[in-house]
Design an enzyme around this catalytic site. Structure first.
Site, short mmCIF file in Angstrom:
data_model
loop_
_atom_site.label_atom_id
_atom_site.label_comp_id
_atom_site.label_asym_id
_atom_site.label_seq_id
_atom_site.Cartn_x
_atom_site.Cartn_y
_atom_site.Cartn_z
N SER A 63 0.84 -1.20 0.00
CA SER A 63 0.00 0.00 0.00
C SER A 63 0.87 1.24 0.00
O SER A 63 1.95 1.26 0.61
CB SER A 63 -0.90 0.02 1.23
OG SER A 63 -1.58 1.26 1.35
N TYR A 110 -1.82 -0.29 10.06
CA TYR A 110 -1.83 -0.78 8.69
C TYR A 110 -0.57 -0.33 7.95
O TYR A 110 0.08 -1.13 7.27
CB TYR A 110 -3.08 -0.24 7.99
CG TYR A 110 -3.25 -0.63 6.54
CD1 TYR A 110 -3.55 -1.93 6.17
CD2 TYR A 110 -3.14 0.34 5.53
CE1 TYR A 110 -3.74 -2.28 4.83
CE2 TYR A 110 -3.32 0.00 4.20
CZ TYR A 110 -3.62 -1.31 3.86
OH TYR A 110 -3.79 -1.64 2.54
#
Length: 257
Positions: free
Chosen positions: A135, A149
């Site tokens: 990501s 995350y």
């Protein structure tokens, strides 16, 4: 590209929705035999082999690997796509140990375990490609939205780079793709939750999120198919000299070189 992956055996984890689904469909169009994993079996599994598995559970990787090797005898492409930003918003104070563990297990350890279970067959055949769907949040964390995350995906990038160096001599390639904001069901759910918590519209929630990330130079989120195109290119012989790389696909969002 036209049937560049004909005869290849490919695994896509978390492959029934969003980016994973787009990757699986693109791999099928390029001629690969595709295995898809997810926690819940979709209504339509036409075109691929489905294995139900919760990759947050440590035993799942061995079960998946055994089924693949028993049925196909090998694996050529692994796309570790399973992952999600499941933690609560608000920064360090609202995050419990359980939140950190859940995010770490799904976004890092699921890939580590899948690779460990299938790498021996890849090294034995002296060929294979592993692609991690990371990501852009790994390099542009937002403290009140993506803290755990981002940490897990940054660890995934480091692991991916290390593994690429370890297995290159055996003819294997390992890469990471770092999408930015992508128009997926998970993104829709996140925006709906953000809108509800802030008592604003979906359009306003999107503006809030993009403002936190620094706005989008291309003016839109990516389509899942755009990420899939890059992943399948990297898995193909046309990218045979590319390994150990983190490929950003964030529409120009990251402001650094």
């Amino acid at each position: 590209m036209n049937n560049t992956l004909k005869g290849k055996i490919a695994l896509v984890t978390g492959g029934t929705k969003g980016i994973g689904k787009a990757i699986a469909e693109k791999l099928i169009r390029e001629g690969a035999q595709v295995i898809v994993t997810a926690r819940n079996k979709p209504e339509d599994i036409t075109g691929y082999h489905f294995i139900a598995a919760d990759l947050a559970q440590p035993e799942s990787a061995e079960i998946i690997a055994q089924e693949i090797l028993d049925r196909y005898g090998r694996i050529d492409i692994i796309v570790n796509n399973a992952g999600a930003n499941t933690g609560p918003r608000g920064g360090y104070a609202v995050l419990s140990d359980e939140d950190w563990q859940e995010i770490w297990q799904l976004n890092l350890m699921s890939a580590v375990r899948i690779n460990k279970a299938l790498l021996p067959s890849m090294t034995a055949q002296q060929s294979g490609v592993i692609i991690h769907i990371s990501s852009g949040a790994a390099v542009l964390p937002i403290w009140d939205v993506t803290m755990p995350y981002s940490a897990a995906k940054a660890a995934l990038n480091a692991y991916s780079k290390s593994l690429a160096h370890e297995v290159a001599a055996q003819g294997l390639r390992v890469l990471s793709v770092l999408p930015g904001m992508v128009k997926t069901p998970l993104m829709q759910e996140y925006l709906e939750g953000l809108a509800a918590s802030m008592k604003i519209s979906l359009e306003e929630a999107l503006k809030v999120l993009t403002a936190k990330a620094g706005n989008l130079p291309l003016g839109r989120m990516a389509e899942p198919e755009e990420i899939a195109n890059m992943v399948v290119f990297l898995a193909s012989p046309e990218a045979s000299y590319v390994t150990g790389t983190n490929v950003l696909m964030e529409g120009g969002l990251i402001p650094t070189v």
